[in-house]
Write a protein that holds these residues in place. Structure first.
Motif, PDB file in Angstrom:
ATOM      1  N   SER A 171     132.416  54.287 -27.312  1.00 32.46           N
ATOM      2  CA  SER A 171     131.819  53.557 -28.433  1.00 32.46           C
ATOM      3  C   SER A 171     132.842  53.304 -29.534  1.00 32.46           C
ATOM      4  O   SER A 171     133.953  53.853 -29.519  1.00 32.46           O
ATOM      5  N   SER A 172     132.448  52.497 -30.494  1.00 31.45           N
ATOM      6  CA  SER A 172     133.349  52.162 -31.598  1.00 31.45           C
ATOM      7  C   SER A 172     133.682  53.360 -32.462  1.00 31.45           C
ATOM      8  O   SER A 172     134.683  53.365 -33.180  1.00 31.45           O
ATOM      9  N   THR A 173     132.856  54.420 -32.399  1.00 31.75           N
ATOM     10  CA  THR A 173     133.128  55.635 -33.159  1.00 31.75           C
ATOM     11  C   THR A 173     133.686  56.747 -32.283  1.00 31.75           C
ATOM     12  O   THR A 173     133.772  57.903 -32.710  1.00 31.75           O
ATOM     13  N   HIS A 175     132.599  57.932 -29.196  1.00 29.26           N
ATOM     14  CA  HIS A 175     131.757  58.676 -28.270  1.00 29.26           C
ATOM     15  C   HIS A 175     131.866  58.089 -26.862  1.00 29.26           C
ATOM     16  O   HIS A 175     131.929  56.874 -26.694  1.00 29.26           O
ATOM     17  N   CYS A 243     127.838  62.604 -27.373  1.00 26.78           N
ATOM     18  CA  CYS A 243     127.279  62.536 -28.717  1.00 26.78           C
ATOM     19  C   CYS A 243     126.059  63.461 -28.831  1.00 26.78           C
ATOM     20  O   CYS A 243     125.210  63.488 -27.943  1.00 26.78           O
ATOM     21  N   SER A 287     127.013  63.324 -34.087  1.00 30.24           N
ATOM     22  CA  SER A 287     126.513  61.963 -34.265  1.00 30.24           C
ATOM     23  C   SER A 287     126.685  61.518 -35.704  1.00 30.24           C
ATOM     24  O   SER A 287     126.588  62.320 -36.641  1.00 30.24           O
ATOM     25  N   ASN A 288     126.935  60.218 -35.849  1.00 24.47           N
ATOM     26  CA  ASN A 288     127.011  59.629 -37.185  1.00 24.47           C
ATOM     27  C   ASN A 288     125.695  58.983 -37.600  1.00 24.47           C
ATOM     28  O   ASN A 288     125.641  58.260 -38.586  1.00 24.47           O
ATOM     29  N   ASP A 292     125.077  55.111 -34.310  1.00 19.15           N
ATOM     30  CA  ASP A 292     125.613  55.637 -33.053  1.00 19.15           C
ATOM     31  C   ASP A 292     124.593  55.509 -31.937  1.00 19.15           C
ATOM     32  O   ASP A 292     124.928  55.101 -30.817  1.00 19.15           O
TER      33      ASP A 292
END
Length: 332
Positions: A171-173, A175, A243, A287-288, A292
């Motif tokens: 993912s962009s963050t 994960h 995540c 997790s954000n 997310d």
């Protein structure tokens, strides 16, 4: 979105994958073993499912975490496989504590592969408990083969050999989310008679041939292709992320995995399919929040569709007379 290092479920930190394959039987077992209990849920959308301990995956049920997932051939006979995995986990001291006793939590889904030409004359007891234990003992991190292996050994589709597929994404963050799917669909994974896959628009780095989509999809290409009215099938699998998610959030992830199934197989979720998708969080990365989860749901759809195409692309035909040909037998 790029896939992670191996483009496999083992890209997710906190788990291992093992297989047991019997080419004489024409069947096998695949197990996902979590290093620590993983928050998990799942969804059954096929009309003819077979499973063990799938009811506890409902978000309203008490148990929140599982020790392993099992995917198996053998139809209802294959449900013994989870017992073999439980034996291994129990010996390792794993399981849900009930007083001084520990009960390993091992949800399982099975697929129908009893009519693929293998020798199913196994005597009094089906071999799946032993295959489950073997798959558990074989569980490891790192790379593993796809196609005609483990739960994908005896799998078929409407027109080509099915198999075990996997795919991952980041993912962009940061994960990781990945899918592992045993493709034994009532329907077809390819457009018309092939070679292109329904999942072509989601492909990464030519992971299933890089053939793209045909310039035109005709009414004949869209016509129903199924194994037969009296046969049963099933596509089963799991999508897992590192995540941290709640049980309700993993349930949503499993629903989005079914979206990937519906984008990779036509038709799907039929009365004779047993389509089941598990989902889990190893909780290795925080997790954000809601953003997310939204992106992970999106990626769950994509990795599931890609895994399904890879399972058929990587499969080889079973070594029997008149066995269903593999995709690569026709399209190479």
């Amino acid at each position: 979105m790029p896939h992670a290092a191996l483009n496999l479920l083992t890209d997710v930190e906190g788990l291992s994958v093992g297989h047991a394959t019997d080419l004489v039987l024409g069947s096998g077992v695949t197990v996902i073993v979590f290093d620590e209990p993983a928050t998990a849920s799942g969804t059954v959308l096929g009309g003819a499912p077979g499973g063990r301990d799938t009811g506890l995956l409902d978000p309203s049920m008490t148990v929140q975490q599982v020790d392993a997932f099992v995917l198996s051939g053998g139809s209802a006979f294959g449900l013994d496989a989870a017992g073999g995995v439980q034996s291994g986990l129990r010996a390792a001291g794993r399981g849900f504590a009930v007083g001084p006793v520990r009960v390993p939590i091992v949800p399982q889904a099975i697929l129908m592969d009893l009519l693929n030409g293998g020798n199913k004359d196994w005597g009094l007891h089906a071999p799946y408990r032993d295959l489950g234990y073997e798959a558990y003992r074989n569980a490891a991190t790192g790379a593993f083969p796809l196609g005609t292996i483990g739960a994908g050994t005896g799998a078929t589709t409407a027109n080509f050999k099915g198999g075990l597929g996997s795919a991952s994404a980041v993912s962009s963050t940061g994960h990781t989310v990945a899918a592992l799917v045993a493709v034994n669909a009532m329907g077809s994974v390819v457009i018309g008679d092939g070679p292109q896959f329904w999942a072509a628009s989601f492909e990464e780095k030519q992971e299933f041939g890089g053939l793209g989509q045909p310039s035109h999809v005709s009414a004949e290409d869209r016509a129903m292709r199924i194994k037969g009215l009296r046969l049963t099938a099933t596509t089963i699998g799991a999508v897992v992320t590192d995540c941290t998610l709640s049980k309700a959030e993993t349930h949503r992830l499993s629903l989005c995995a079914h979206d990937g199934l519906a984008r990779a197989v036509l038709p799907t979720h039929l009365p004779s399919d047993g389509d089941t998708m598990f989902a889990a969080s190893t909780g290795k990365r925080a997790s954000n929040g809601a953003a997310d989860l939204m992106e992970l749901c999106h990626l769950a759809t994509l990795v599931t569709a890609r895994a399904i195409a890879r399972g058929v692309f990587e499969a080889v035909a079973l070594p029997y007379p008149d066995a269903l040909p593999a995709w690569r037998d026709r399209w190479g």
